[in-house]
Enzyme design. Structure first.
Site, short mmCIF file in Angstrom:
data_model
loop_
_atom_site.label_atom_id
_atom_site.label_comp_id
_atom_site.label_asym_id
_atom_site.label_seq_id
_atom_site.Cartn_x
_atom_site.Cartn_y
_atom_site.Cartn_z
N ASP A 86 -0.30 5.14 0.76
CA ASP A 86 -0.58 6.18 1.75
C ASP A 86 -0.53 5.67 3.19
O ASP A 86 -1.24 4.72 3.54
CB ASP A 86 -1.95 6.81 1.48
CG ASP A 86 -1.94 7.60 0.18
OD1 ASP A 86 -1.25 8.63 0.12
OD2 ASP A 86 -2.62 7.17 -0.78
N ASP B 255 0.85 -1.18 0.00
CA ASP B 255 0.00 0.00 0.00
C ASP B 255 0.89 1.24 0.00
O ASP B 255 2.06 1.18 0.42
CB ASP B 255 -0.89 -0.01 1.25
CG ASP B 255 -1.67 1.28 1.43
OD1 ASP B 255 -2.37 1.69 0.49
OD2 ASP B 255 -1.54 1.89 2.52
#
Length: 364
Positions: free
Chosen positions: A51, A49
């Site tokens: 953010d 991922d």
């Protein structure tokens, strides 16, 4: 997984498009080929991922104001921040990623589209060492709730040569779901050789393949700019549903591009960093007032017990000097940004060693 017009299940397996579907037989063939490729390279697959997992991003224009002022106490913390700009449509890249020129700080994040939005990116401490360390053990993929343009810009910053992620980038534009991620989107047949690192477990329905990391928050009060619509992390609940079904949130309503841009604009206008600095300043002013009042009371008591005008005069001078020092302290700007995060080092040394990833299939 979806069904074709002939009622047969079809699978989206490409990072770059959710519209290209293959039959179950072809998906099985592709899965076998991918598995064989990983085994030959003695690797597992790692879904990463973006953010608050490996980066933190804000659109707060306060960053540029502080970056343009080397006298600001937060300036040193911003020297390695990278900026890029997306156009008013949120898709056009109107300014490629750029780093601050410390000899010309006023030029940082100043060109581009007049109506565009600047994004300021801070890499999580130790990120490059982390990626270089795990790349021999994992084939890495990006999976983000950000748009395709956003994801591409971030990957140009994180992996400028494309050696780590290549074209293995999946954004919300291809995911087809704003609130849920699914391993079956990329690995529709088997997930035995897949590991995920993400700061949110709820979007993965608490998949056993997930290694949850602590959210990285460098820009105070920002959070995840691409997950504001998700709200706080949801607690663990039993969904009674396998992740490989990819049906947990197919009925959810997606944010339109216009709605997404409105969310970003609201975050830009709210200026959370400026609010954090103001709040810290106000707290300091109040603390100084309390300290001054306490010192005054103590000196009044001491003065009442002292003998001689000369001592009173000396104490009065000392009080005036203390007041001047305190007023000078109030004027000084405050340090809001800190960066002592060590999460990636922990994940690298403790959690991502293949020998520890049972019951996942480990390449030996």
């Amino acid at each position: 997984m979806r069904r074709s017009t002939f009622g047969q299940p079809t699978f989206a397996t490409l990072h770059s498009s959710a519209d290209v579907k293959v039959s179950r037989e072809e998906a099985i063939r592709m899965d076998s080929e991918d598995t064989r490729h990983l085994i030959e390279q003695r690797k597992l697959a790692l879904i990463v991922d973006l953010d608050q997992t490996i980066i933190h991003v804000t659109v707060d224009p306060t960053v540029k104001e502080w970056a343009h002022d080397p006298k600001n106490p937060n300036w040193c913390m911003l020297k390695d921040v990278v900026a890029f700009q997306l156009g008013s449509d949120g898709k056009t890249v109107s300014h490629q990623p750029e780093r601050m020129d410390q000899h010309d700080v006023k030029s940082f994040a100043t060109d581009g589209d007049e109506n565009g939005c600047w994004y300021y990116v801070k890499l999580r401490p130790g990120l490059q060492a982390f990626l270089q360390s795990v790349s021999p053990m994992y084939e890495m993929h990006v999976y983000t709730m950000g748009t395709r343009s956003y994801a591409d810009c971030i990957c140009r910053i994180v992996d400028p040569d494309g050696h780590l992620f290549g074209a293995r980038i999946l954004s919300r534009d291809e995911n087809g779901n704003e609130v849920q991620k699914s391993l079956s989107r990329l690995f529709p047949i088997s997930t035995d050789m897949v590991v995920v690192i993400d700061d949110r477990a709820d979007v993965w329905s608490w998949s056993p393949n997930l290694i949850k990391v602590e959210p990285y928050e460098f820009f105070v009060g920002i959070g995840d700019i691409n997950a504001a619509h998700l709200g706080p992390t949801k607690p663990l609940v039993s969904s009674g549903m396998s992740d490989t079904s990819n049906t947990s949130a197919q009925g959810e309503t997606l944010l339109t591009d216009e709605q997404q841009q409105r969310v970003i604009a609201e975050q830009c206008d709210s200026r959370p960093l400026q609010r954090a600095a103001q709040e810290k300043h106000e707290n300091k002013v109040q603390a100084i007032k309390d300290k001054t009042q306490t010192q005054g009371q103590e000196k009044d008591q001491s003065r009442a017990q002292s003998d001689g005008d000369s001592q009173n005069k000396e104490m009065g001078h000392s009080q005036d000097q203390d007041q001047d020092d305190l007023e000078s302290e109030v004027i000084q700007q405050d340090l809001v940004l800190t960066d002592d995060d060590t999460e990636l080092e922990l994940i690298q040394t403790v959690r991502l060693r293949p020998a520890l990833l049972t019951p996942l299939a480990v390449v030996t």
